[in-house]
Design an enzyme around this catalytic site. Structure first.
Site, PDB file in Angstrom:
ATOM      1  N   ASP A  13       0.901  -1.297  -0.005  1.00 35.23           N
ATOM      2  CA  ASP A  13      -0.080  -0.113  -0.019  1.00 35.23           C
ATOM      3  C   ASP A  13       0.802   1.298   0.035  1.00 35.23           C
ATOM      4  OD1 ASP A  13      -2.267  -1.784   0.329  1.00 35.23           O
ATOM      5  OD2 ASP A  13      -1.986  -1.672   2.543  1.00 35.23           O
ATOM      6  N   GLY A  42      -4.103  -4.225  -4.267  1.00 38.81           N
ATOM      7  CA  GLY A  42      -5.171  -3.151  -4.768  1.00 38.81           C
ATOM      8  C   GLY A  42      -4.239  -1.982  -5.132  1.00 38.81           C
TER       9      GLY A  42
HETATM   10  P1  IMP Z   1      -2.451 -12.715   2.036  1.00 42.95           P
HETATM   11  O1  IMP Z   1      -1.636 -12.180   1.076  1.00 42.95           O
HETATM   12  O2  IMP Z   1      -4.024 -12.641   1.892  1.00 42.95           O
HETATM   13  O3  IMP Z   1      -1.976 -14.148   2.490  1.00 42.95           O
HETATM   14  O4  IMP Z   1      -2.159 -11.887   3.487  1.00 42.95           O
HETATM   15  C1  IMP Z   1      -1.039 -12.100   4.180  1.00 42.95           C
HETATM   16  C2  IMP Z   1      -0.769 -10.743   4.874  1.00 42.95           C
HETATM   17  O5  IMP Z   1      -0.176  -9.716   4.073  1.00 42.95           O
HETATM   18  C3  IMP Z   1      -2.043 -10.189   5.782  1.00 42.95           C
HETATM   19  O6  IMP Z   1      -1.335  -9.257   6.888  1.00 42.95           O
HETATM   20  C4  IMP Z   1      -2.250  -8.929   4.439  1.00 42.95           C
HETATM   21  O7  IMP Z   1      -2.928  -7.913   5.288  1.00 42.95           O
HETATM   22  C5  IMP Z   1      -1.229  -8.699   3.863  1.00 42.95           C
HETATM   23  N1  IMP Z   1      -1.281  -8.297   2.607  1.00 42.95           N
HETATM   24  C6  IMP Z   1      -1.554  -8.900   1.602  1.00 42.95           C
HETATM   25  N2  IMP Z   1      -1.315  -8.212   0.412  1.00 42.95           N
HETATM   26  C7  IMP Z   1      -1.678  -6.853   0.579  1.00 42.95           C
HETATM   27  C8  IMP Z   1      -1.544  -5.585   0.027  1.00 42.95           C
HETATM   28  O8  IMP Z   1      -1.628  -5.871  -1.210  1.00 42.95           O
HETATM   29  N3  IMP Z   1      -1.425  -4.574   0.827  1.00 42.95           N
HETATM   30  C9  IMP Z   1      -0.951  -4.703   2.111  1.00 42.95           C
HETATM   31  N4  IMP Z   1      -1.216  -5.659   2.606  1.00 42.95           N
HETATM   32  C10 IMP Z   1      -1.263  -6.858   2.149  1.00 42.95           C
END
Ligand code: IMP
Length: 411
Positions: A13, A42
């Site tokens: 982000d 995103g």
């Molecule tokens: P996952 O990628 O859904 O397995 O999530 C693992 C960790 O990475 C969690 O703490 C999510 O909130 C974080 N996370 C995954 N993708 C993003 C992103 O695009 N931006 C910020 N945090 C992310």
């Protein structure tokens, strides 16, 4: 001949989408590859009065004639990708130059359910996005995953879906509510057939194309998702995502050799945010954090979750710059710090928690929104940038001063 990697220096982000969009135009980029992650990301790009939120499609898509592709290191949710492409087309953005690697793994309908089940089982929650990213990469490592290339061959796809469906059903047996949400194998195949018209013509040997175009001397940009501290190898394990987010991951995830990389740009926010659980040394779980959240509109692009907010951590960003071999930092959202006085920074030499000392820098109250010339920036804002540059040991080559695509000072 230039290959630039754009990578997040914090917890994701950082505003990479906007910077990729700007760099494509500035550097005459011809090919953009998204090399890791999936629909957990995103990336926001604001063009005039329109805001686009991209989850899987690279942020170069708004530039006609630029090829945009999802590389082998990323994972693809075909139904969501098809929706994303339809939405872009509906809003007048051409997706004719979009491709997806036949080697990228497919996020299947059971992956988000398994993601939720795994989270439920954990005593210490990760706080995943619930998009099935971890379970999809697990299947990849276990050498049983379905790849995008498999979508082209109905017989292979059917056999794999049927075999894996049985396995996943059994993995979900302790979670009846989740199991009830698992579509039948036939339904899954039917849903995939619905998006085949949109996805199948885009499937390509992306890594070979990328090497060919690199050898032909084209300007290429490798777009990272998430951030260095969410990298599976070098992030805050186990509170990380499951992909390779660093500049080294850009090679693995695009098929380019390390010697192809000519420039690495780390994108860092002027303060820090984190979604989900895990260490965050400079977190301000107080009014300051709340003010940062409101002023910076720090709510997840993918999940809508409120992001945790805190001060800039110079040790963390310096370490990220070292890991990625950063040639420069792009500092984003500096305008959000307007009105904070003093502005605090965890110094670069404090390695361990807790942070019991912050450097304090004077703030500013005049708006710096949309400033595009360094000399027009408030003196204290310039001093803040110079301080961070020194602390991180890397040049800050650009500063973003607002959400719009042109609100960037190139130094
Ligand atoms: P996952 O990628 O859904 O397995 O999530 C693992 C960790 O990475 C969690 O703490 C999510 O909130 C974080 N996370 C995954 N993708 C993003 C992103 O695009 N931006 C910020 N945090 C992310």
């Amino acid at each position: 001949m230039s290959v630039t990697v754009v990578v997040g220096a914090q917890f994701g982000d950082e505003g990479k989408g906007k910077i990729v969009d700007a760099l494509v135009k500035k550097n005459g980029v011809r090919l953009v590859i998204r090399y890791n992650g999936g629909a957990n990301a995103g990336h926001t790009v604001v063009i005039d009065d329109q805001t686009f939120k991209l989850h899987q499609v690279p942020s170069g898509i708004f530039h006609p004639g630029v090829t945009c592709a999802i590389g082998n290191g990323a994972v693809v949710d075909p139904i969501q990708l098809s929706n994303e492409l339809n939405e872009l087309q509906r809003r007048g953005v051409s997706t004719n130059n979009f491709f997806v690697s036949h080697r990228a793994h497919v996020v299947m309908p059971w992956h988000p359910l398994l993601d939720l089940a795994a989270e439920e089982r954990r005593v210490e929650k990760i706080g995943t996005t619930g998009r099935g990213i971890g379970p999809c990469y697990e299947d990849k490592a276990a050498r049983r995953g379905i790849r995008v290339g498999d979508l082209l061959d109905q017989a292979t796809l059917r056999a794999k879906v049927q075999e894996l469906w049985e396995l996943k059903r059994s993995d979900l047996r302790d979670f009846p509510e989740l199991l009830a949400r698992l579509p039948s194998a036939e339904q899954i195949l039917g849903n995939m057939a619905l998006c085949a018209g949109q996805i199948n013509p885009r499937v390509w040997d992306v890594d070979e194309m990328t090497r060919l175009r690199w050898r032909a001397g084209e300007c290429i940009l490798l777009e990272g998702a998430q951030g260095t501290l969410l990298d599976l190898e070098l992030g805050t394990y186990p509170n990380v995502s499951s992909s390779l987010a660093t500049s080294a991951g850009a090679c693995v995830g695009s098929g380019l050799p390390p010697k192809a990389i000519s420039k690495v740009i780390c994108v860092a926010k002027a303060y820090t945010t984190r979604v989900g659980n895990g260490p965050f040394r400079t977190e301000q779980d107080n009014e300051i954090g709340e003010r940062l959240r409101q002023q910076g509109q720090e709510f997840g692009t993918t999940t809508g979750r409120a992001r945790r907010c805190g001060w800039f951590d110079a040790y963390m960003v310096k370490r990220s710059c070292e890991i990625n071999g950063a040639d420069g930092i792009v500092l984003t959202k500096l305008d959000v710090l307007t009105g904070f006085d003093p502005i605090r920074v965890a110094p670069h030499f404090i390695k361990y928690e807790p942070i019991d000392y912050y450097d304090c820098l004077p703030g500013w109250t005049e708006s710096i929104n949309d400033v595009t010339r360094w000399d027009d920036l408030h003196e204290n804002a310039r001093d803040y940038v110079k301080y961070l540059e020194q602390a991180c040991g890397t040049d800050i080559i650009a500063v973003a001063t607002g959400p719009s695509r042109d609100a960037v000072i190139w130094r």
